[in-house]
Every structure is written in C-alpha cells, then in structure tokens.
Design an enzyme around this catalytic site. Structure first.
Site, PDB file in Angstrom:
ATOM      1  N   CYS A  34       9.145 -10.115  -8.081  1.00  0.00           N
ATOM      2  CA  CYS A  34      10.427  -9.746  -7.851  1.00  0.00           C
ATOM      3  C   CYS A  34      11.412 -10.536  -7.208  1.00  0.00           C
ATOM      4  CB  CYS A  34      10.568  -8.317  -7.370  1.00  0.00           C
ATOM      5  SG  CYS A  34      10.106  -8.169  -5.646  1.00  0.00           S
ATOM      6  N   GLU A  73      16.946  -9.816 -16.276  1.00  0.00           N
ATOM      7  CA  GLU A  73      15.779 -10.150 -15.605  1.00  0.00           C
ATOM      8  C   GLU A  73      14.569 -10.751 -16.713  1.00  0.00           C
ATOM      9  OE1 GLU A  73      13.155  -7.339 -13.920  1.00  0.00           O
ATOM     10  OE2 GLU A  73      12.934  -8.636 -12.111  1.00  0.00           O
ATOM     11  N   PHE A  87       2.808  -3.860 -12.206  1.00  0.00           N
ATOM     12  CA  PHE A  87       1.588  -4.916 -12.415  1.00  0.00           C
ATOM     13  C   PHE A  87       1.582  -6.002 -11.283  1.00  0.00           C
ATOM     14  CE2 PHE A  87       4.451  -7.139 -15.044  1.00  0.00           C
ATOM     15  CZ  PHE A  87       4.127  -8.447 -14.783  1.00  0.00           C
ATOM     16  N   LYS A 144      -0.157   5.944  -8.251  1.00  0.00           N
ATOM     17  CA  LYS A 144       0.056   5.752  -9.568  1.00  0.00           C
ATOM     18  C   LYS A 144       0.127   4.224  -9.921  1.00  0.00           C
ATOM     19  CE  LYS A 144       1.687   5.169 -12.927  1.00  0.00           C
ATOM     20  NZ  LYS A 144       1.333   3.895 -13.808  1.00  0.00           N
ATOM     21  N   SER A 185      10.780  -1.836 -12.641  1.00  0.00           N
ATOM     22  CA  SER A 185      12.055  -2.486 -13.124  1.00  0.00           C
ATOM     23  C   SER A 185      13.199  -1.694 -12.910  1.00  0.00           C
ATOM     24  CB  SER A 185      11.553  -2.617 -14.700  1.00  0.00           C
ATOM     25  OG  SER A 185      11.247  -1.375 -15.340  1.00  0.00           O
ATOM     26  N   GLU A 245      -0.671   0.338 -15.219  1.00  0.00           N
ATOM     27  CA  GLU A 245      -1.690   0.652 -16.291  1.00  0.00           C
ATOM     28  C   GLU A 245      -2.380  -0.973 -16.734  1.00  0.00           C
ATOM     29  OE1 GLU A 245       1.236   1.274 -16.504  1.00  0.00           O
ATOM     30  OE2 GLU A 245       1.883   1.967 -18.325  1.00  0.00           O
ATOM     31  N   ARG A 246      -1.722  -1.992 -16.421  1.00  0.00           N
ATOM     32  CA  ARG A 246      -1.859  -3.207 -16.827  1.00  0.00           C
ATOM     33  C   ARG A 246      -3.161  -3.662 -16.218  1.00  0.00           C
ATOM     34  NH1 ARG A 246       1.052  -2.248 -20.209  1.00  0.00           N
ATOM     35  NH2 ARG A 246       3.352  -2.190 -20.258  1.00  0.00           N
TER      36      ARG A 246
END
Ligand code: NAD
Length: 495
Positions: free
Chosen positions: A279, A381, A147, A171, A224, A174-175
């Site tokens: 990240c 994290e 996201f 893909k 993640s 979805e956020r």
C-alpha cells in the site's frame, strides 16, 4: 492436502466451505482454507467474551510480559514465519524477513504500553475532591487484514489491542492464511491465555458477521478502498468504533536539483519491491521539467529491464510473482489499457515466463512514460510492478496533481532544496510524507495512516493512536473528606 483451520479458544475447527490456496511461484494449489461465517464468528465472540474479564484484570505489566516473550519468539522463528509468508504470498525471502521485523517493531512498542495506560490525577479540584482518569479496554475487538502482509498487518493490531486489555478476533486474508495461524501458535507459547485471541478465516460472510455482531466493540480493517468503505459504513451503523485503512496511489516527485541516481534507485525499490503489492508502493513518478523526466526515464529503463525476478527460494531474486493468476491478469490488462490510451511503453513486463516455473503468476517490471491523469493506469490502484511516469511542468503542477488525487496514503519528494521540502511537507494533502525517503512508513513509536479515501475513521494504527483506538477514557471524580458535609446543591457553583 491440508485445510487451514479456524483457531477458536486454542482448538482447530474446520468448515465445510473452503477456499483454495496456491503457491504463486509454481501456480500449484497447495491447500485450502476454512471459510467461516456467522456461526464461526459467534463461537469466536463467545470464547473472547469469556476470556475478556480475566485478561482485562491482568495487570498491564503482566500483559506486557507476554509481549516481551513474543518479541523473543518472533526473533527465534523469523525464518519459519518468512517461509510461510513466501509460500502463499510469493514475496522474496528477504522481503518476508523484513515484514516480520516490521511487525516485531509494534510488539516492541507494546512492551511499553503500560506507560501510555497511565491516567492523570488532579488532587483537590474542589475541597476534598480529587479527579483522575484512566484508559480502559473496549472488550472484544476484531481485525480484518489483507493478503499483502499476512504477518505485519495482523501485528499492527494484535499487540496493541491485547496489551490494552482487549480480547481479539482476527479474520486474515483467504489468500495466505497459514502464516497468521503460525503467529497464533507463537502468541500462546508466549503465554497468552486461552480465548483471548481467536482466528476465523473466510471472506465476505465472515467480515459481515463481524460487522453485525453486537458482541464486538471495535473493528480494525486494512485492505482496498471499496471494502474499507463498506466496513466503515456497516460497522459504524452497528455502533462500533471502526478504523478502516484503504488503497493507495503514491506519487514520488523528483525536482530538477535531485540526485537522479538516488531517485532512480529509490523508485526501483519502492515501485517494484514485493512486486508492487504494497500500500506504500510508489506507482507514479512525477519528474518536474522535461529535462529531468528524460534523464530519469533513461536511468530507470535499464534498471527495470534488468530486474531479477524469481521464486523465494532464489536468494538473488529482487521480486517475486503476483499473488494469484487473476490478479496478474488484471494488472496485465491495465498495461494494455495504458498503451492503448497513448502511454509510452518503455519496458513491457507482460508475458514473462520463468523456466521451471511455467505456471507461476509472473509479470515482469513495467515502465510507462507520458501517462496522463485521465488514463485508468493513473486513476486506479493497480497493485502490481507497474510504474507510471507523469511529467509535470512545474513544482506547483506536481503538488496540484497529488492534491487532486482521491487516494492519499503516502508520497515523497526528492530534492536538495530545503525550502521546497518544507513547503511540500506542509501543503501536501497526504497522510505520510517522505523527503528523500521513498516509502515513509512510520516507525512503531509513531502511527500509520493515510488521508481521504486511503483511510476511514479518526485513528491511525499502532503507536499512540493505536492505544487511543483500543481504549476508552474514564474520568472519576471522588470526594473523601472526613466530616465535611456540603448539603444538597441544585446549581453549578464555582468549585
Ligand atoms: P481486499 O480489500 O480485497 O481484502 C481485504 C480483506 O477484506 C480480506 O480479509 C478479505 O477477505 C476481505 N474482503 C474481500 N472482499 C470483501 C467483501 N466483498 N466484503 C467484505 N470483506 C471482503 O484487499 P487485498 O486484495 O487483500 O489487499 C490489497 C489491498 O489492501 C490494496 O488495496 C492495498 O492498498 C490495501 N492495503 C492497504 C494498507 C494501508 O495501510 N492503507 C495496507 C496494506 C494493504
């Protein structure tokens, strides 16, 4: 309320299953996104397979022309793209523009990919025998993205895979699914033929369908660590080439000789920019020596307390909300745990409210001092605007701390000492290293990738490593020697 569709062979397709999409600044539901599974992935593979032979046979220079046009379109549409990012992610407009620019860098690199697809040629390796090699595309490849960079991370993959001659299925997260769909429009405006690029939205079902589909040759994943590990293991078991980039815990070491104002400013941008949802965000400051630590915390405290937090529509905002209410609550619970475990809460961002944005997913900048290695706030994290200060007695202790961490995405050292800088760059067990540079994201002509649990697979993304990931080597040995017959040979001989 709009439903964000899948985009397969240039057609919008919606699913009955959907996931809600929110504006993080207001907390309002602004739409929903189709949630695909095996059927939608199969339809995308069918479209991508049909388009592959024609695209792979298109001369690389012509494929690169699409990149040149895409570069122009990204420039012309950057404002629109940035607004789409901020509306569902929450980051500031300036930061979203920066995201588009970083993605554009990879498109610029891809304009020159034909140069990297050139093979080598050896004439007369034996009498009348020539040998050459070439890099061929893999076929249908897929990308699964997080996201936090809904435009940049897809652009780490798409231009590379496409210019190398593959067809591609994305893909997205979805956020924040709307920005990738905008990108899809631009790719087709740039001249990409139908079916070469397809987008299927969704969560675990769509991801697992990609990993299991025999028609997909390779998968690039960014997200993640637990999901990266799942993607790598399941994708490899299905015989695919997989690169899976995971999470991070990035440390910035401050030596006593460093310019402390420069280090404090660097920590502000790297720790709190994009609300820490990067990240390559720095989440741990490691000052060496008590004097350095006291002075650094004294410089950070007023800066963190004065952070300007607001929606993307506020041009003066330095940081926006977190992506969802659940994520904000999770980050907040890490602050609770850190304080309960004995960390010193220097600036507490919990409970922040913004007038006019009462239901937004806000969390203020937080600074924790005297954090230790055993605390969850250090070990996990967090992915939020929380900077932990772990005090190190010596430079060796700082190096040991970083090398003992299971994450190894990025790190940085702030110093005026060239010997220390050189030693750090050599000995630190981390994929991307900054010397007086807090967020050492490699430029488009290099490649991005961490070590240890921050990345699975042997290739970094974009740059030369990206070309190798999205192509395979073929070597041809040919004899064209008129009238020379060597007869049957049953043994290897000297050439
Ligand atoms: P995430 O792992 O939750 O999601 C990433 C992708 O995996 C999404 O497309 C999501 O739909 C899918 N997914 C989620 N749960 C799944 C499951 N159980 N099975 C299969 N697929 C699943 O990550 P996120 O929250 O979207 O993004 C933040 C994370 O991404 C952070 O850990 C961050 O460090 C990482 N990240 C890493 C890099 C890097 O280059 N190393 C870059 C950006 C973000």
């Amino acid at each position: 309320m709009q439903t964000v569709p899948h985009l397969i062979a240039n057609k919008p397709i919606t699913s009955l299953n959907t996931t809600l999409v929110f504006n993080p600044a207001t907390g309002e539901q602004t739409g929903q996104v189709s949630s695909g599974g095996a059927a939608e992935i199969d339809a995308a593979v069918t479209a991508a397979r049909a388009a592959f032979p024609g695209w792979a046979a298109t001369p690389p220079a012509k494929r690169a022309k699409v990149m040149y046009e895409m570069r122009r379109l990204l420039e012309a549409n950057k404002d629109r793209l940035a607004r789409a990012i901020s509306a569902e992610h929450g980051k500031t407009h300036t930061d979203a523009l920066g995201e588009v620019a970083r993605g554009q860098e990879v498109v610029e690199f891809a304009c020159g990919i034909p140069h990297l697809l050139k093979g080598s040629f050896s004439k007369n390796v034996s009498s009348g025998v020539d040998c050459y090699d070439e890099r061929q595309p893999l076929g249908v490849v897929a990308g699964i993205t997080p996201f936090n960079f809904p435009i940049m991370v897809p652009l780490w993959m798409m231009p590379m895979a496409l210019t190398c001659g593959n067809s591609f299925i994305l893909k997205p997260s979805e956020r924040d699914p709307s920005a990738p769909n905008l990108l899809y429009e631009l790719w087709h405006e740039a001249g990409l033929p139908k079916g070469v690029l397809n987008i299927v939205h969704g969560g675990k079902d769509a991801v697992d369908a990609i990993l299991d589909h025999p028609g997909i040759a390779a998968v690039s994943f960014v997200g993640s660590t637990p999901i990266a590990s799942h993607v790598y293991t399941r994708g490899c078991a299905a015989g695919k080439r997989v690169q899976a980039l995971g999470g991070a815990k990035n440390h910035l070491v401050i030596l006593p000789d460093a310019d402390l104002d420069q280090a404090a400013d660097a920590l502000m941008g790297a720790g709190y920019g994009s609300a820490g949802e990067r990240c390559m965000a720095v989440s741990v400051a490691v000052p060496v020596g008590e004097k350095t630590a006291d002075a650094l915390v004294a410089k950070l405290k007023p800066r963190v307390a004065a952070l300007k937090i607001g929606p993307a529509s506020d041009a003066t905002a330095e940081m926006g909300p977190l992506v969802t209410a659940a994520h904000r609550d999770k980050v907040s619970s890490y602050i609770d745990a850190g304080a309960a475990a004995g960390a010193e809460l220097v600036v507490d961002g919990r409970g922040l409210k913004l007038q006019g944005y009462d239901n937004g997913f806000w969390l203020g900048g937080t600074l924790l001092d005297r954090v230790t290695q055993d605390m969850s706030v250090y070990k996990d994290e967090i992915f939020g605007p929380v900077l932990s200060v772990v005090r190190a007695e010596t430079y060796e202790d700082a190096v040991g701390l970083i090398n003992a961490n299971t994450f190894a995405n990025g790190t940085a050292l702030f110093t005026r000492d060239g010997d220390a800088a050189r030693d750090f760059a050599e000995r630190i067990q981390v994929g991307m290293v900054g010397i007086n540079v807090p967020i050492p994201v490699p430029v488009g002509t290099h490649s991005f990738g961490g070590w240890k649990s921050s990345a699975f697979g042997s290739h970094g993304v974009y740059g030369p490593e990206g070309v190798h990931f999205y192509t395979r080597l073929k070597t041809v040995t040919s004899r064209w020697s008129a009238g020379v017959r060597s007869g049957a040979q049953f043994h290897f001989t000297e050439r």
